[in-house]
Design an enzyme around this catalytic site. Sequence first.
Site, PDB file in Angstrom:
ATOM      1  N   ASN A 114       0.912  -1.230  -0.028  1.00  0.00           N
ATOM      2  CA  ASN A 114      -0.065  -0.265  -0.041  1.00  0.00           C
ATOM      3  C   ASN A 114       0.933   1.223   0.115  1.00  0.00           C
ATOM      4  OD1 ASN A 114      -1.774   1.996   0.384  1.00  0.00           O
ATOM      5  ND2 ASN A 114      -2.446   1.371   2.433  1.00  0.00           N
ATOM      6  N   LYS A 168       0.198   4.146  -0.002  1.00  0.00           N
ATOM      7  CA  LYS A 168      -0.550   5.400   0.362  1.00  0.00           C
ATOM      8  C   LYS A 168      -0.357   6.808  -0.389  1.00  0.00           C
ATOM      9  CE  LYS A 168      -0.182   3.003   5.013  1.00  0.00           C
ATOM     10  NZ  LYS A 168       0.134   2.913   6.226  1.00  0.00           N
ATOM     11  N   HIS A 204      -9.453   1.252   5.327  1.00  0.00           N
ATOM     12  CA  HIS A 204      -8.017   1.350   5.966  1.00  0.00           C
ATOM     13  C   HIS A 204      -8.126   2.437   7.141  1.00  0.00           C
ATOM     14  CE1 HIS A 204      -3.871   2.381   6.560  1.00  0.00           C
ATOM     15  NE2 HIS A 204      -3.577   1.451   5.853  1.00  0.00           N
ATOM     16  N   GLU A 227      -6.508   4.532   8.168  1.00  0.00           N
ATOM     17  CA  GLU A 227      -6.405   6.037   7.858  1.00  0.00           C
ATOM     18  C   GLU A 227      -7.423   6.725   7.307  1.00  0.00           C
ATOM     19  OE1 GLU A 227      -2.820   5.353   5.692  1.00  0.00           O
ATOM     20  OE2 GLU A 227      -1.724   4.852   7.564  1.00  0.00           O
ATOM     21  N   GLU A 282      -5.072  -4.881  10.682  1.00  0.00           N
ATOM     22  CA  GLU A 282      -3.782  -4.009  10.749  1.00  0.00           C
ATOM     23  C   GLU A 282      -3.889  -3.228  12.135  1.00  0.00           C
ATOM     24  OE1 GLU A 282      -2.071  -2.574   7.000  1.00  0.00           O
ATOM     25  OE2 GLU A 282      -3.787  -1.403   7.085  1.00  0.00           O
ATOM     26  N   GLY A 290       3.025   2.158  10.725  1.00  0.00           N
ATOM     27  CA  GLY A 290       3.778   3.519  10.661  1.00  0.00           C
ATOM     28  C   GLY A 290       4.625   3.647  11.832  1.00  0.00           C
ATOM     29  N   SER A 297       3.842  -2.079  10.157  1.00  0.00           N
ATOM     30  CA  SER A 297       5.432  -2.161  10.480  1.00  0.00           C
ATOM     31  C   SER A 297       5.998  -3.719   9.940  1.00  0.00           C
ATOM     32  CB  SER A 297       5.800  -1.835  11.727  1.00  0.00           C
ATOM     33  OG  SER A 297       5.349  -0.580  12.205  1.00  0.00           O
TER      34      SER A 297
END
Length: 252
Positions: free
Chosen positions: A9, A11, A96, A98, A168, A174, A214
Site C-alpha cells: 500500500n 499510500k 483502511h 487512515e 492492521e 507506521g 510495520s
Amino acid sequence: MRRAYIAGNWKMNHTPSEAKKFASELKRALEENKIDCRVMVAPSFVDLPYVIEVLKDTEITVSAQNMANHTSGAYTGEVSPIMLKDIGVYTTILGHSERRMYYSETDEIINSKVRLALNEKMEVILCIGETLEERESGKLKEVLKRQIEKGLEGVKSDEMKAITLAYEPVWAIGTGKTASPEDADEAQGYARSVVESLYSKDIAENLIIQYGGSVKASNVKALMAKENVDGALVGGASLTIDQFLPIITFNK
Ligand code: 13P
C-alpha cells in the site's frame, strides 16, 4: 491451501514519474527472482494508469487504495469503481484505518463501498484493526467482530471469494511497532472464527487474512509462519525495491 498474498500500500507516496520508475524496477525484479506468492501494489489514483501500463504483462495485481460508494454523479473529488475498471483496476483496499480516522469513514460507509465493489465484480481487501486504547481496554475482539460483521453486511457466501481481510492494528501502523507473530495469529484466528460464524467453515478456511503494521524484511518470515497469517499489507517497506523484494521473496 491458502496462497500467500503480499500487498504494497503506497499510500500518498510516489509521484507518477516515481511510480513508473518503481514499477519498472519491480517488473525487473520479478523477472529475475522466483516469486511464489501473489503480489499486489496499490498506488495513488493518479499513479494507477502509469503503473498499470508498466505492469500489464506481469502477474502483479494493481489495486486502488479506496473508491467511492457511488458509480457516478455529483460527488466532487471521488473516483468510482467504473472509472477504475475502465483503466484495468479490479481490486481495491477498503476501510483502511487512515480512511476511518482522517476521513471519518464509518463501518456503514465502508460496507456500502464493499457491496458496490462486489456488485462491480471487483476484489476487496477489507481492513480491520483496533487502536491501542481499544486493545488496552480489552476491546480487541469486540472491535474486530463489529468491523467484520458491519463491513460484510449483505455480502453473500458466493461473493466471499472476492474478499481478503487485512488485520492492521492501528498502533502498529507506521510506528515501527509490529504485533508479535503470536498477537497477529491470535487476532486473525479470531477474525477467521467470526467469518466462520457468519458464513461457513469452508469459507473461513479459504479466506486470506493479511497482517499489516510495520511489516519488513526482518519480521515477515516469523509472521508468515503463523497459521492464520496468510499475507501482508505493507506500507513503508513497500516503497523501495530494496525493502519490498525481500518481503515478496520471504518464502525462498
Ligand atoms: P506500515 O507498514 O508503514 O506500518 O503501514 C501499514 C499499513 O497501513 C498498510 O496498509
